[in-house]
Enzyme design. Structure first.
Site, PDB file in Angstrom:
ATOM      1  N   HIS A   1       0.856  -1.148   0.051  1.00 39.49           N
ATOM      2  CA  HIS A   1       0.075   0.060   0.007  1.00 39.49           C
ATOM      3  C   HIS A   1       0.916   1.241   0.008  1.00 39.49           C
ATOM      4  O   HIS A   1       1.825   1.353   0.793  1.00 39.49           O
ATOM      5  CB  HIS A   1      -0.776   0.002   1.398  1.00 39.49           C
ATOM      6  CG  HIS A   1      -1.944   0.946   0.947  1.00 39.49           C
ATOM      7  ND1 HIS A   1      -1.880   2.415   1.180  1.00 39.49           N
ATOM      8  CD2 HIS A   1      -3.199   0.679   0.822  1.00 39.49           C
ATOM      9  CE1 HIS A   1      -2.980   2.826   1.124  1.00 39.49           C
ATOM     10  NE2 HIS A   1      -3.877   2.031   0.953  1.00 39.49           N
TER      11      HIS A   1
ATOM     12  N   ARG B   1      -6.606  10.239  -0.091  1.00 40.49           N
ATOM     13  CA  ARG B   1      -6.112  11.026  -1.290  1.00 40.49           C
ATOM     14  C   ARG B   1      -7.272  11.175  -2.442  1.00 40.49           C
ATOM     15  O   ARG B   1      -7.294  12.121  -2.910  1.00 40.49           O
ATOM     16  CB  ARG B   1      -4.977  10.051  -2.021  1.00 40.49           C
ATOM     17  CG  ARG B   1      -3.704  10.276  -1.379  1.00 40.49           C
ATOM     18  CD  ARG B   1      -2.727   9.444  -2.176  1.00 40.49           C
ATOM     19  NE  ARG B   1      -2.821   7.886  -1.524  1.00 40.49           N
ATOM     20  CZ  ARG B   1      -2.611   6.870  -2.153  1.00 40.49           C
ATOM     21  NH1 ARG B   1      -2.663   6.890  -3.461  1.00 40.49           N
ATOM     22  NH2 ARG B   1      -2.843   5.607  -1.538  1.00 40.49           N
TER      23      ARG B   1
END
Lengths: 225, 553
Positions: B325, B345
């Protein structure tokens, strides 16, 4: 003593561990292999509820072993299991009303507003507030306040009225989500389309393409702003 | 150590540079990479391409293929039990369908199977719900909006997976997705919605439509808690057995599934469970700490199902590729490696380097985003923590500059709370991140009904491979566990009609042991791992009991 080390007492027995560890990693540093009392190790599952007291302090504290730094003079024990009662129900047969709670969790109404549950909550949830919201039949508010509950059980273990707050809370959220939250109509519509066999052809067409063709299509995708 | 807002003075020097460029970055994003640029970056910086990441497997049905080193170590290891010692004529437990693993896939399978009238036993290593599903924060994908379609979803999935995904599995994933969302709504999952019920959806890395459905940043937790509650509401048809991981699959003389050997973690007894069908929903391998990476995964993610299934003859696919990740916590030390959701994000935060520069489009597919962060740190543009770890900033204050005050506490209560515990207010200061081991891209080979080459064995969720090809997109594993958990539950219910397993057998394990001995594997190597071992060397050197002696276990 080394500045970077602290004394902790795991179930009363002293160990010296680095001060930068969490309760969970400190137990492992001391030599324990945890079987019960560890789950996600990130503060999301509620498996590592721990009660502790600091030296010369009468106050019994509670927190998650995986998210709490050790402190010098910490006396601690993990809760391996919470023996709490849990109602069984068919969610399809319930309604989002206070009556459900009167029937399934009648002890909820014995709340004496002492706020011990709120103080015990490692998530800083206003547990007492959502219990009171249920009593007032404000299902939406109770669901909203209790949303971050990770069901560690610390509230129920501390409650003098023996309410099982966290089990009551999952029921209140399910009732809200199922009966009171507005349904997503676009989801319903897409499911109907799929049931009628729509969209299958488009996907199967993509499945039949060569890698080169697929790459072209992939590059040509338009991205939603 | 003197800390201000959770950070050291050295770190603040860099934070000030991030603050100085912030305003100029609100409107302007770093451009996205082309497929070719992405491929070149991966080859240079992604851990999958690191020399020595994999080695050739020497035993079993996928012999000769390249598999991640840490997994080979477990595949080339002996069973925990001596197959000749256990008495298989006596069974401790009987059930139609044995579900092994109590995360999202296992719970879905159990609910579906029980609703179809089967008797189900679900066994778990830790508690029901102690699984990566519980920890999924950001969201779940489904093409259920007007501007979206299962075909567009398909294209995103297969491009993200570098066009290697197994097409039938991708089709299952995208076609079942809207139905799964509807099913969850019926169960009472509280999705983020507008007042009229419209789902509030965001982009994830590599998506071309905003199809990330969420429940604040507890999406997986909210889903898992509802599923667990539902499983617990079927006591007549679902028997729950916790702290009892399976360590071996049982077949019959014809090679059909006949049950499993369970291990009572507390009493250390091995139990024989007889079942007509077995569903593996055992999850992935995060706790193997591939290449020494920290992990976002739960405590029990030790690839047990992969080992058991492989010993029974099921092939492996994509076991040379691993998902890191992009944004694991790199600071503070206590939470290093823990997940910082991609949703952050999706909502407007972006990675920036030590001098406050943008260096990557914030929503590239995960492998490309992760490789970009690694590149930045490897080329001297990372920020060093007091323990010497490197990371880049994830500029969270941007979220509220774009979406308004309160957006973080409302949309990210878990992230906000976790950082506040360490004095970091993510509405005001960025957080330091570095890639962390997240997901097993590959796994056991399955068909689109979750069946395998072993009759009666169904496999769902992270333990299976092929859905995501060589790289998974955000929100497709949470979707995958539900889609394939349901499919496994349905297929197993069909299978058990008219099938009766014969005599329980571990012949396949004996055969596997023979292969191990032929290549001289050391006898002290044992799998499945069940739990990782975080005991220090110094402690181990004093743990001198080598076998059961006297009365003390």
């Amino acid at each position: 003593m080394d500045d970077n080390m602290v004394r902790i007492y795991i179930m009363g027995k002293e160990y010296r561990v680095p001060s930068n560890l969490t309760i969970l990693t400190a137990m492992e540093y001391a030599g324990y292999q945890v079987k019960r009392g560890a789950g996600c190790r990130e503060g999301f599952c509620g498996a590592c509820a721990t009660v502790y007291r600091l030296e010369d302090d009468y106050k019994l504290r509670a927190d998650l072993a995986c998210q709490t730094k050790v402190e010098d003079g910490m006396f601690l024990a993990q809760l391996p299991f919470v023996p709490a009662q849990r109602a069984r129900y068919d969610i399809d047969q319930l309604s989002p009303t206070v009556g459900v709670f009167q029937r399934l969790y009648p002890e909820t109404f014995k709340c004496v507003s002492c706020n011990t549950c709120t103080k015990a909550c490692p998530q800083d949830i206003n547990v007492m507030d959502y219990v009171q919201a249920i009593i007032r039949e404000d299902i939406e508010r109770a669901a909203d306040i209790s949303f971050d509950c990770i069901m560690c059980g610390l509230c129920a273990m501390r409650c003098p009225a023996e309410i099982v707050q966290y089990n009551v809370a999952i029921l209140v959220r399910r009732l809200y989500g199922k009966y009171l939250a507005p349904r997503s109509l676009h989801t319903e519509k897409r499911i109907e389309e799929l049931n009628k066999g729509m969209w299958k052809k488009e996907v199967e067409e993509l499945m039949s393409l060569s890698e080169e063709e697929l790459k072209k299509r992939y590059k040509k995708r338009e991205k939603e702003a | 150590m003197d800390l201000k807002g959770g950070y050291t003075n050295e770190m603040w020097q860099s934070i000030e540079k991030v603050e100085a460029t912030r305003k100029s970055r609100v409107e302007k994003l770093h451009p996205a990479m082309s497929l070719e640029e992405g491929d070149a970056l991966l080859k240079k910086y992604h851990p999958d391409y690191k020399e020595g990441n994999t080695r050739e497997l020497r035993v079993g049905s996928s012999k000769g293929t390249s598999v991640v080193q840490e997994v080979v170590d477990l595949l080339e290891a002996y069973p925990r039990i001596d197959p000749d010692k256990i008495d298989l004529t006596k069974t401790d437990l009987e059930t139609d369908i044995l579900v092994i693993g109590g995360g999202g896939a296992g719970a879905s399978a159990a609910i579906i199977a029980a609703e179809s009238g089967a008797s189900v036993t679900i066994v778990t290593k830790l508690r029901l719900g102690d699984a990566n599903t519980m920890m999924a924060q950001g969201g779940i994908q489904a093409a259920d909006k007007e501007n979206d379609s299962p075909a567009i979803h398909y294209l995103d999935v297969i491009g993200g997976g570098h066009f290697r995904n197994i097409p039938e599995l991708v089709k299952a994933l995208v076609m079942d997705a809207p139905g799964v969302i509807g099913w969850l709504e019926d169960l009472g999952v509280m999705f983020d919605k507008e007042k009229d019920g419209t789902m509030i959806t965001l982009h994830g890395g590599g998506t071309s439509r905003k199809r990330m459905h969420s429940a604040r940043d507890y999406t997986g937790g909210e889903i898992m808690k509802c599923l667990r509650d539902e499983v617990q509401n079927h006591p007549d048809s679902i028997n729950i057995l916790e702290f009892s991981p399976a360590v071996e699959l049982l077949l019959d003389e014809d090679g059909k599934v006949s049950g499993a050997i369970l291990f009572n973690l507390e009493t250390e007894e091995y139990l024989v469970a007889r079942a007509t069908s077995v569903i593996f929903s055992t999850g992935g391998f995060g706790r193997l700490h591939i290449q020494g990476f920290p992990t976002t995964n739960h405590y029990g993610a030790t690839a047990d199902g992969l080992i058991m299934g492989y010993r029974a003859g099921v092939k492996l696919v994509f076991m040379d590729t691993v998902q890191y990740h992009p944004t694991g916590a790199a600071y503070p030390e206590q939470i290093v490696g823990q997940l910082v959701t991609e949703k952050i994000r999706g909502a407007g935060a972006e990675p920036v380097n030590v001098i406050g520069e943008q260096f990557v489009y914030p929503l590239e597919p995960r492998d490309i985003e992760a490789a970009s962060l690694i590149r930045e740190c490897a080329t001297g543009k990372g920020v060093e923590t007091p323990t010497g770890m490197k990371g880049v900033w994830l500029d969270t204050p941007l979220i509220e500059m774009k979406a308004g005050k309160g957006a973080i506490e409302k949309g990210f209560p878990a992230m906000f709370r976790q950082n506040m515990r360490f004095g970091i207010n993510i509405t005001e200061t960025p957080i330091l991140v570095y890639p962390t081991l997240h997901y097993q891209n590959g796994g056991l080979e399955i068909s689109d009904d979750c069946s395998t080459t072993v009759p009666g064995l169904y496999v769902a969720g992270e333990v299976s491979g092929g859905v995501h090809g060589r790289n998974r997109l955000m929100g497709n594993s949470l979707l995958g566990v539900l889609v394939f958990g349901q499919r496994a539950g349905r297929a197993a219910t069909e299978y058990i009609k008219g099938v009766t397993p014969g005599k329980l057998s571990l012949k396949h394990v004996k055969k596997y042991v023979k292969e191990l001995r032929e290549i001289d594997i050391a006898e002290d190597k044992v799998a499945p791992m069940v739990l990782p071992d975080y005991t220090r060397k110094e402690t181990k050197e004093k743990q001198l009991t080598t076998q059961y002696l006297g009365t003390l276990r």
